[in-house]
Design a protein around this motif. Structure first.
Motif, PDB file in Angstrom:
ATOM      1  N   ILE A  30      41.632  47.636  36.105  1.00 23.63           N
ATOM      2  CA  ILE A  30      42.838  48.105  36.790  1.00 23.63           C
ATOM      3  C   ILE A  30      44.052  48.094  35.866  1.00 23.63           C
ATOM      4  O   ILE A  30      44.798  49.065  35.800  1.00 23.63           O
ATOM      5  CB  ILE A  30      43.122  47.261  38.054  1.00 23.63           C
ATOM      6  N   LEU A  31      44.252  46.976  35.135  1.00 26.51           N
ATOM      7  CA  LEU A  31      45.431  46.884  34.278  1.00 26.51           C
ATOM      8  C   LEU A  31      45.182  47.332  32.840  1.00 26.51           C
ATOM      9  O   LEU A  31      46.125  47.520  32.079  1.00 26.51           O
ATOM     10  CB  LEU A  31      45.985  45.458  34.290  1.00 26.51           C
ATOM     11  N   GLY A  32      43.916  47.471  32.462  1.00 22.79           N
ATOM     12  CA  GLY A  32      43.608  47.956  31.120  1.00 22.79           C
ATOM     13  C   GLY A  32      43.754  46.934  30.008  1.00 22.79           C
ATOM     14  O   GLY A  32      43.840  47.296  28.838  1.00 22.79           O
ATOM     15  N   LEU A  33      43.774  45.642  30.362  1.00 24.31           N
ATOM     16  CA  LEU A  33      43.861  44.609  29.337  1.00 24.31           C
ATOM     17  C   LEU A  33      42.502  44.424  28.673  1.00 24.31           C
ATOM     18  O   LEU A  33      41.474  44.751  29.255  1.00 24.31           O
ATOM     19  CB  LEU A  33      44.339  43.285  29.949  1.00 24.31           C
ATOM     20  N   THR A  34      42.511  43.900  27.455  1.00 26.00           N
ATOM     21  CA  THR A  34      41.253  43.688  26.742  1.00 26.00           C
ATOM     22  C   THR A  34      41.003  42.198  26.538  1.00 26.00           C
ATOM     23  O   THR A  34      41.945  41.407  26.391  1.00 26.00           O
ATOM     24  CB  THR A  34      41.262  44.395  25.368  1.00 26.00           C
ATOM     25  N   LEU A  35      39.730  41.857  26.531  1.00 24.13           N
ATOM     26  CA  LEU A  35      39.325  40.476  26.305  1.00 24.13           C
ATOM     27  C   LEU A  35      39.560  40.145  24.836  1.00 24.13           C
ATOM     28  O   LEU A  35      38.972  40.753  23.950  1.00 24.13           O
ATOM     29  CB  LEU A  35      37.846  40.293  26.672  1.00 24.13           C
ATOM     30  N   ALA A  36      40.442  39.192  24.576  1.00 26.75           N
ATOM     31  CA  ALA A  36      40.777  38.800  23.200  1.00 26.75           C
ATOM     32  C   ALA A  36      39.952  37.597  22.756  1.00 26.75           C
ATOM     33  O   ALA A  36      39.510  37.534  21.613  1.00 26.75           O
ATOM     34  CB  ALA A  36      42.266  38.478  23.093  1.00 26.75           C
ATOM     35  N   ILE A  37      39.762  36.646  23.668  1.00 23.56           N
ATOM     36  CA  ILE A  37      39.009  35.425  23.364  1.00 23.56           C
ATOM     37  C   ILE A  37      38.144  35.101  24.579  1.00 23.56           C
ATOM     38  O   ILE A  37      38.659  34.971  25.691  1.00 23.56           O
ATOM     39  CB  ILE A  37      39.948  34.232  23.072  1.00 23.56           C
ATOM     40  N   GLN A  39      35.986  32.294  26.104  1.00 25.83           N
ATOM     41  CA  GLN A  39      35.626  30.888  26.035  1.00 25.83           C
ATOM     42  C   GLN A  39      34.631  30.514  27.136  1.00 25.83           C
ATOM     43  O   GLN A  39      34.520  29.361  27.500  1.00 25.83           O
ATOM     44  CB  GLN A  39      36.889  30.024  26.136  1.00 25.83           C
ATOM     45  N   GLY A  40      33.947  31.515  27.663  1.00 29.09           N
ATOM     46  CA  GLY A  40      32.984  31.262  28.728  1.00 29.09           C
ATOM     47  C   GLY A  40      33.682  31.179  30.064  1.00 29.09           C
ATOM     48  O   GLY A  40      33.850  32.190  30.736  1.00 29.09           O
ATOM     49  N   TRP A  41      34.120  30.002  30.452  1.00 32.33           N
ATOM     50  CA  TRP A  41      34.787  29.834  31.750  1.00 32.33           C
ATOM     51  C   TRP A  41      36.282  30.090  31.685  1.00 32.33           C
ATOM     52  O   TRP A  41      36.993  29.955  32.674  1.00 32.33           O
ATOM     53  CB  TRP A  41      34.482  28.467  32.349  1.00 32.33           C
ATOM     54  N   ALA A  42      36.769  30.516  30.525  1.00 29.77           N
ATOM     55  CA  ALA A  42      38.156  30.972  30.367  1.00 29.77           C
ATOM     56  C   ALA A  42      38.118  32.282  29.589  1.00 29.77           C
ATOM     57  O   ALA A  42      37.514  32.361  28.523  1.00 29.77           O
ATOM     58  CB  ALA A  42      39.007  29.946  29.628  1.00 29.77           C
ATOM     59  N   LYS A  43      38.725  33.310  30.153  1.00 31.90           N
ATOM     60  CA  LYS A  43      38.767  34.637  29.540  1.00 31.90           C
ATOM     61  C   LYS A  43      40.221  34.922  29.181  1.00 31.90           C
ATOM     62  O   LYS A  43      41.075  35.011  30.066  1.00 31.90           O
ATOM     63  CB  LYS A  43      38.261  35.710  30.515  1.00 31.90           C
ATOM     64  N   ILE A  44      40.503  35.037  27.911  1.00 33.59           N
ATOM     65  CA  ILE A  44      41.872  35.248  27.459  1.00 33.59           C
ATOM     66  C   ILE A  44      42.064  36.733  27.181  1.00 33.59           C
ATOM     67  O   ILE A  44      41.432  37.302  26.290  1.00 33.59           O
ATOM     68  CB  ILE A  44      42.195  34.372  26.243  1.00 33.59           C
ATOM     69  N   MET A  45      42.931  37.333  27.984  1.00 33.06           N
ATOM     70  CA  MET A  45      43.157  38.770  27.956  1.00 33.06           C
ATOM     71  C   MET A  45      44.445  39.070  27.200  1.00 33.06           C
ATOM     72  O   MET A  45      45.482  38.464  27.472  1.00 33.06           O
ATOM     73  CB  MET A  45      43.272  39.315  29.383  1.00 33.06           C
ATOM     74  N   ALA A  46      44.378  40.031  26.256  1.00 35.05           N
ATOM     75  CA  ALA A  46      45.567  40.439  25.508  1.00 35.05           C
ATOM     76  C   ALA A  46      46.425  41.354  26.365  1.00 35.05           C
ATOM     77  O   ALA A  46      45.928  42.289  26.983  1.00 35.05           O
ATOM     78  CB  ALA A  46      45.158  41.151  24.231  1.00 35.05           C
ATOM     79  N   ILE A  47      47.718  41.063  26.422  1.00 34.04           N
ATOM     80  CA  ILE A  47      48.680  41.913  27.129  1.00 34.04           C
ATOM     81  C   ILE A  47      49.361  42.828  26.122  1.00 34.04           C
ATOM     82  O   ILE A  47      49.394  44.041  26.273  1.00 34.04           O
ATOM     83  CB  ILE A  47      49.728  41.070  27.873  1.00 34.04           C
ATOM     84  N   CYS A  48      49.933  42.231  25.090  1.00 37.72           N
ATOM     85  CA  CYS A  48      50.587  42.938  23.989  1.00 37.72           C
ATOM     86  C   CYS A  48      50.609  41.949  22.832  1.00 37.72           C
ATOM     87  O   CYS A  48      50.233  40.787  23.019  1.00 37.72           O
ATOM     88  CB  CYS A  48      51.976  43.432  24.390  1.00 37.72           C
TER      89      CYS A  48
END
Length: 129
Positions: A30-37, A39-48
């Motif tokens: 929906i927002l078009g963010l990409t998975l940057a990191i 960590q399994g149970w933590a998904k860190i999404m890049a905004i900018c």
């Protein structure tokens, strides 16, 4: 001892979810963010550059899911009207009307993510706002 003279490399705001997979799909699809990191149970999404959102399985993270959210994620974009038309087309939950806040110098709207965090999309009305 003096504070280290280092600039942070990135910023991560962590949000806690009961259904991590659904949250990840929303932020990617929906927002078009990409998975940057991943960590399994933590998904860190890049905004900018430098800004990230961490989506956390609340059963594993340092905090727990709360029904009442007191966090808003704000994304500044160059064309809020285009984003608003998209939000209307896909009928995002909790979608507000497009509004102007003269005091802040923004044109914006809000909606809810799958577990109730408020997302604001905004464009400045004037440079520096």
């Amino acid at each position: 001892m003096p504070r280290p003279q280092q600039t942070p490399e990135l910023a991560i705001t962590f949000l806690y979810y009961k259904d991590l997979a659904a949250a990840q799909r929303f932020y990617e699809d929906i927002l078009g963010l990409t998975l940057a990191i991943d960590q399994g149970w933590a998904k860190i999404m890049a905004i900018c550059p430098g800004a990230h959102i961490g989506l956390v399985d609340e059963t594993r993270g340092m905090n727990r899911w709360q029904a009442e959210k007191c966090v808003q994620v704000c994304l500044r974009v160059p064309d809020v009207e285009a984003w608003y038309a998209y939000a209307q087309e896909i009928a995002l939950p909790g979608l507000s009307k497009l509004f102007v806040n003269e005091a802040l110098g923004i044109r914006a709207f809000v909606f809810a993510d799958p577990e109730g965090y408020q997302i604001e999309i905004q464009t400045p009305l004037r440079p520096g706002a």
